[in-house]
Design an enzyme around this catalytic site. Structure first.
Site, PDB file in Angstrom:
ATOM      1  CG  ASP A  34     -31.675  94.003 -97.389  1.00  0.00           C
ATOM      2  OD1 ASP A  34     -31.933  94.720 -98.335  1.00  0.00           O
ATOM      3  OD2 ASP A  34     -32.681  93.796 -96.643  1.00  0.00           O
TER       4      ASP A  34
ATOM      5  CG  ASN B  31     -38.060  91.709 -97.235  1.00  0.00           C
ATOM      6  OD1 ASN B  31     -37.348  91.111 -97.342  1.00  0.00           O
ATOM      7  ND2 ASN B  31     -37.928  93.007 -96.792  1.00  0.00           N
TER       8      ASN B  31
ATOM      9  N   GLY C 118     -45.817 100.520 -85.866  1.00  0.00           N
ATOM     10  CA  GLY C 118     -44.634  99.877 -85.096  1.00  0.00           C
ATOM     11  C   GLY C 118     -44.858  99.007 -83.852  1.00  0.00           C
TER      12      GLY C 118
ATOM     13  N   GLY D  84     -48.899  98.549 -82.517  1.00  0.00           N
ATOM     14  CA  GLY D  84     -49.807  97.727 -83.229  1.00  0.00           C
ATOM     15  C   GLY D  84     -50.285  98.284 -84.615  1.00  0.00           C
TER      16      GLY D  84
ATOM     17  CG  ASP E  34     -32.670  93.638 -88.154  1.00  0.00           C
ATOM     18  OD1 ASP E  34     -33.202  94.636 -88.606  1.00  0.00           O
ATOM     19  OD2 ASP E  34     -31.959  92.796 -89.141  1.00  0.00           O
TER      20      ASP E  34
ATOM     21  CG  ASP F   6     -41.264  94.924 -96.105  1.00  0.00           C
ATOM     22  OD1 ASP F   6     -42.174  95.846 -96.505  1.00  0.00           O
ATOM     23  OD2 ASP F   6     -40.140  94.706 -96.212  1.00  0.00           O
TER      24      ASP F   6
ATOM     25  N   GLY G 263     -32.079  89.901 -90.202  1.00  0.00           N
ATOM     26  CA  GLY G 263     -32.248  90.007 -91.573  1.00  0.00           C
ATOM     27  C   GLY G 263     -33.848  90.116 -91.694  1.00  0.00           C
TER      28      GLY G 263
END
Ligand code: RIB
Length: 292
Positions: free
Chosen positions: A12, A42, A203, A206, A228, A234, A270
């Site tokens: 990434d 991930n 998101g 929930g 981030d 994931d 990250g």
């Protein structure tokens, strides 16, 4: 419970920006960093960090030493990862001041899985294993068919979303993990999704689990200040599956643990490297319980 994850491994390339660029615009990044990512890896890191047993099956190119080193350092064995001639997959990621992201991926070695590698991984899987896959590798339809033929249970995250690939396997998979937009797209293409269990992430709101018989369970997200959000979905899926595959009757515990893992993951930059350990998640949950 063993989870055999056929998944991507990406480098990434992450650019922190004040805001997202407009078409035709040039912007200076506030900073640049290289992280390990890929939806597949991930999820493997999240499973391992949550105490699950995962076998990651994937591929990197001749330039893959850095990524493989990071995968191993994050607790995931790399013996199921092939070396191929194509360059390792990568993602260009913009993260803005509100922690939102835009991602462009180049599949590279992730598109070089072959049938012999899939057959060998499935032949070595215990009969009780789950198979997990996403849309960042090739041969997804074949992996699902072979896994079901072998009598294994399958969890599928059809991201990046591809309606045709998702619809091709929806009746075969045991769990479909989608975000709210992917769920809407699926329902537009096929209004009746009953028969397949769905895990839908919403998101910051929930997540919701809809069982095969239509029973729903909602888990609110924990309120945190994200820096981030890359890899949060994931993290949720990996953490959830590590628990759900082990104890499907403890659904609310699995959902709550996954929500806590994602809440911690978004507070660090990250993707894979930001995934919290089991003890960090348990400490967070205990603190939430004390706070009432
Ligand atoms: O889901 C987040 C991931 O999407 C990133 O790590 C990036 O590699 C892309 O695959």
């Amino acid at each position: 419970m063993t989870i055999v994850n056929f998944g991507s491994i990406n480098v990434d390339l992450v650019y922190a920006l004040e805001r997202m660029p407009q078409p035709g615009e040039t912007l200076s990044a506030r900073s640049f960093e290289q992280f390990l990512g890929g939806k597949g890896v991930n999820q493997s890191v999240a499973i391992a960090a949550s105490g699950g047993e995962v076998r990651h099956i994937g591929a990197v190119g001749p330039d893959g030493d850095w990524a493989l080193g990071r995968v191993a350092a994050l607790g995931v064995a790399t013996d199921g990862v092939a070396r191929v001639a194509t360059a390792t997959g990568h993602a260009i990621i913009f993260v803005d001041a509100h922690a939102e992201n835009m991602i462009v991926i180049h599949g590279g070695a992730n598109q070089a899985l072959n049938e012999a590698q899939i057959d060998a991984a499935l032949a070595a899987a215990p009969s009780h294993a789950w198979v997990l896959l996403q849309n960042e590798t090739n041969l997804t339809v074949e992996i699902v068919a072979k896994a079901k033929q072998a009598g294994l249970r399958v969890a599928y995250s059809p991201a990046p979303f591809d309606e045709a690939r998702a619809l091709a396997v929806i009746d075969q998979v045991d769990l479909m993990a989608v975000n709210q937009y992917e769920a809407e797209a699926l329902r537009a293409a096929r209004p009746d999704l009953s028969g397949t269990a769905l895990l839908i992430t919403h998101g910051a709101k929930g997540a919701e689990f809809i069982a095969q018989d239509g029973q729903r369970q909602f888990q609110a997200a924990f309120a945190v200040d994200p820096v981030d959000t890359t890899g949060a979905g994931d993290t949720f899926l990996g953490a959830f599956l590590a628990h759900y595959s082990q104890a499907p009757d403890q659904l609310s515990l699995a959902l709550r643990y996954a929500a806590a893992a994602a809440a911690l993951q978004v507070q660090k930059p990250g993707a894979a490297v930001a995934i919290p350990s089991k003890s960090e998640v348990e400490a967070f949950l205990a603190q939430q319980a004390r706070a009432g």
